[in-house]
Design a protein around this motif. Structure first.
Motif, mmCIF file in Angstrom:
data_model
loop_
_atom_site.group_PDB
_atom_site.id
_atom_site.type_symbol
_atom_site.label_atom_id
_atom_site.label_comp_id
_atom_site.label_asym_id
_atom_site.label_seq_id
_atom_site.Cartn_x
_atom_site.Cartn_y
_atom_site.Cartn_z
ATOM 1 N N LYS A 62 -2.071 -20.847 35.461
ATOM 2 C CA LYS A 62 -2.046 -21.632 33.893
ATOM 3 C C LYS A 62 -2.438 -21.040 32.916
ATOM 4 N N HIS A 63 -3.584 -20.220 32.815
ATOM 5 C CA HIS A 63 -4.199 -19.959 31.701
ATOM 6 C C HIS A 63 -3.162 -18.793 31.200
ATOM 7 N N VAL A 80 -8.324 -15.349 35.831
ATOM 8 C CA VAL A 80 -8.625 -16.709 35.294
ATOM 9 C C VAL A 80 -7.316 -17.777 36.247
ATOM 10 N N SER A 81 -6.955 -18.321 35.582
ATOM 11 C CA SER A 81 -6.046 -19.285 36.562
ATOM 12 C C SER A 81 -4.579 -18.713 35.896
ATOM 13 N N ASN A 126 -8.945 -23.760 36.012
ATOM 14 C CA ASN A 126 -8.438 -23.809 34.744
ATOM 15 C C ASN A 126 -9.160 -24.678 33.748
ATOM 16 N N ARG A 127 -11.182 -24.407 34.223
ATOM 17 C CA ARG A 127 -12.000 -24.358 33.874
ATOM 18 C C ARG A 127 -12.626 -23.847 32.748
ATOM 19 N N GLY A 128 -11.862 -22.239 32.956
ATOM 20 C CA GLY A 128 -12.521 -21.686 32.609
ATOM 21 C C GLY A 128 -12.408 -20.005 32.923
ATOM 22 N N GLY A 129 -12.509 -18.495 32.399
ATOM 23 C CA GLY A 129 -12.342 -17.608 33.626
ATOM 24 C C GLY A 129 -14.334 -17.334 33.277
ATOM 25 N N ILE A 162 -11.901 -21.221 38.442
ATOM 26 C CA ILE A 162 -11.192 -20.283 37.678
ATOM 27 C C ILE A 162 -9.971 -20.899 37.860
ATOM 28 N N THR A 213 -11.929 -18.581 23.818
ATOM 29 C CA THR A 213 -11.943 -18.761 25.282
ATOM 30 C C THR A 213 -12.410 -19.455 25.793
ATOM 31 N N ALA A 240 -2.886 -15.504 31.597
ATOM 32 C CA ALA A 240 -1.781 -15.480 32.603
ATOM 33 C C ALA A 240 -1.246 -13.865 32.268
#
Length: 237
Positions: A118-119, A115-116, A182-185, A179, A135, A122
């Motif tokens: 920023k997730h 993940v980002s 931060n569009r998803g994991g 990722i 998620t 994280a």
């Protein structure tokens, strides 16, 4: 003169079978003549140590057979194999294709959630599969079959909680870019995660999922001596 529409359809339906017959005849001729021939292996993502070691062993034991390694798109694990562009492919499991044979299975590895930074997850050092509830997982685009795409990006946890479907990608690098934005994991095996360390993403071990694994697949009825030898090298036999 030209073919009628029915004749054209008949011709197109025969092409795959004719191409397969040509490959079998060519292989038989090479074997009878004592020639080494060529073996083309496709792989998804990064050619890991297992694949590279098998290539080295095969090439040492069969110096007259030229082996070529080709990267396959993440979203099309079987297409190049069916089109005759490669003789075999190393792909992520599962494989449930009627026209293909699944040979050696290897490189079973625990999975991580990437993940980002920023997730919301994280900062975690370890996750359970149920933590995926709510998620977003980046998914693999077509033409990969539905069951295969579902395995790489499940839409629910074992308890039935919803996992949201994110953007679709065709390659691993596209996925990593999504990722980072931060569009998803994405679920990645540990070696792939370790090979893709970046400052804008994190890889978190996740439990409760089956290990990721790779398998060597080839077209049904086209198992050549060279392919058998490579499969043996892949398993260290």
């Amino acid at each position: 003169m030209s073919l009628t529409p029915l004749g054209q359809e008949f011709l197109e339906s025969l092409r795959p079978a004719y191409a397969a017959l040509e490959r079998v005849v060519a292989t038989t001729q090479e074997t009878a003549a004592g020639g080494g021939g060529q073996l083309r292996i496709g792989f998804q993502g990064t050619a890991n140590d297992n694949i590279l070691a098998a290539v080295a062993v095969f090439q040492e034991e069969h110096p007259c057979c030229l082996i070529e390694v080709t990267e396959l798109p993440l979203n099309d694990p079987f297409g190049a194999l069916r089109r005759g562009e490669v003789d075999s492919a190393v792909v992520l499991l599962p494989v449930a294709e009627d026209d293909l044979i699944l040979g050696p299975v290897f490189s079973e590895q625990p999975q991580t959630l990437t993940v980002s930074v920023k997730h919301p997850l994280a900062g975690r050092s370890l996750l359970d599969v149920e933590d995926l509830a709510g998620t977003v997982l980046i998914s693999v685009a077509s033409p990969a079959p539905g069951y295969w795409r579902q395995a790489q990006a499940p839409t629910q946890t074992p308890s039935g909680a919803l996992v949201r479907r994110g953007p679709e990608v065709r390659t691993l690098q596209e996925g990593l870019s999504m990722i980072a934005a931060n569009r998803g994991g994405m679920l990645l095996c540990r070696p792939t995660a370790e090979q893709n360390q970046r400052t804008d993403i994190v890889h978190i071990p996740i439990t409760g999922l089956p290990d990721s694994a790779l398998g060597l697949v080839w077209r049904r009825g086209e198992e050549t001596p060279s392919l058998k030898a490579f499969a043996a090298a892949l398993m260290g036999d």
